[in-house]
Design an enzyme around this catalytic site. Structure first.
Site, PDB file in Angstrom:
ATOM      1  N   ASP A 110     -67.015 -26.354   5.271  1.00 32.95           N
ATOM      2  CA  ASP A 110     -67.930 -25.552   4.462  1.00 32.95           C
ATOM      3  C   ASP A 110     -68.755 -24.630   5.355  1.00 32.95           C
ATOM      4  O   ASP A 110     -68.963 -23.455   5.029  1.00 32.95           O
ATOM      5  CB  ASP A 110     -68.839 -26.488   3.660  1.00 32.95           C
ATOM      6  CG  ASP A 110     -69.889 -25.729   2.862  1.00 32.95           C
ATOM      7  OD1 ASP A 110     -69.508 -24.984   1.950  1.00 32.95           O
ATOM      8  OD2 ASP A 110     -71.089 -25.884   3.159  1.00 32.95           O
ATOM      9  N   GLU A 133     -61.699 -26.834   2.140  1.00 32.73           N
ATOM     10  CA  GLU A 133     -62.728 -26.827   3.181  1.00 32.73           C
ATOM     11  C   GLU A 133     -62.365 -27.800   4.303  1.00 32.73           C
ATOM     12  O   GLU A 133     -62.571 -27.509   5.486  1.00 32.73           O
ATOM     13  CB  GLU A 133     -64.084 -27.196   2.575  1.00 32.73           C
ATOM     14  CG  GLU A 133     -64.656 -26.092   1.683  1.00 32.73           C
ATOM     15  CD  GLU A 133     -65.930 -26.496   0.974  1.00 32.73           C
ATOM     16  OE1 GLU A 133     -66.610 -25.604   0.438  1.00 32.73           O
ATOM     17  OE2 GLU A 133     -66.252 -27.707   0.944  1.00 32.73           O
TER      18      GLU A 133
END
Length: 228
Positions: A49, A121
């Protein structure tokens, strides 16, 4: 560690050959499948992320050197939100290789937006740890592709604009009705109708419910503005 044929195929779709295959295996392992001898992808998701955010911030600054923070923020949010990440995951059929526990499998985990978004992610982090930041940046920019250039500048999306149009005229907020769903589970196609209580309605089709809703709202708003 030797990758399964399924993961080797996914590696080809991803466009990155892992020198540390165990990172890819961890990236596609959901917490429902973790064990004492098998790490899940939650820590990788946390890292991925941040890597994604840095790459997108850098790309947006380079694309528009005169943009203010207020202009950049909504573009950034649109590119890193879970819906966009899940769309990218579907693009490379990440759902097909996710390792899920029985309960997640039975509840349709391979199609869940949250699991797909978290998974991509984690994959980004795996590439970052395997080959460094440049490799991760190249992967992200290639997978996100034209999304980076086409991201909307306006913080208001079409659904918000349509709701404001309705409220300004004393109407209830618009409703969104799923008309149909087609295509395979890993790449569904939705047709959604945006409807107002005065009977006005428009339909749109897209690869996710959110995109279809936005497109339907945009089409309806354009028709309403044209007629008035």
């Amino acid at each position: 560690m030797k990758l399964s044929a399924e993961l080797r195929s996914f590696q080809d779709r991803l466009g990155h050959s892992f020198s540390k295959p165990d990172l890819l295996a961890q990236a596609v392992t959901h917490a429902s499948m973790s064990s004492a001898n098998r790490d899940d992808n939650q820590r990788l998701e946390f890292l991925g992320d941040r890597v994604l955010g840095l790459v997108m911030a850098e790309a947006l600054l380079a694309l528009d050197t005169g943009a203010t923070e207020g202009q950049l923020a909504p573009r950034f949010n649109a590119l890193v939100r879970k819906e966009t990440c899940a769309d990218v995951a579907r693009q490379i059929d990440l759902g097909a290789v996710l390792r899920l526990g029985r309960s997640e499998m039975l509840s349709g985990g391979r199609r869940k937006q949250a699991l797909l978004g978290d998974g991509i992610e984690a994959v980004i982090a795996a590439v970052f740890l395997d080959a460094g930041f440049d490799a991760a940046r190249n992967l992200i920019l290639r997978l996100w592709g034209p999304r980076v250039h086409e991201v909307e500048e306006d913080a208001r999306d079409a659904k918000t604009a349509l709701q404001e149009w309705a409220q300004a005229r004393g109407l209830k907020p618009p409703s969104y009705v799923e008309i149909s769903r087609s295509g395979p589970d890993h790449a569904p196609v939705f047709t959604i109708a945006a409807q107002l209580e005065n009977g006005e309605s428009q339909e749109a089709t897209a690869g996710s419910k959110r995109q279809a809703e936005q497109a339907a709202a945009s089409t309806l708003l354009a028709e309403l503005e044209k007629s008035t």
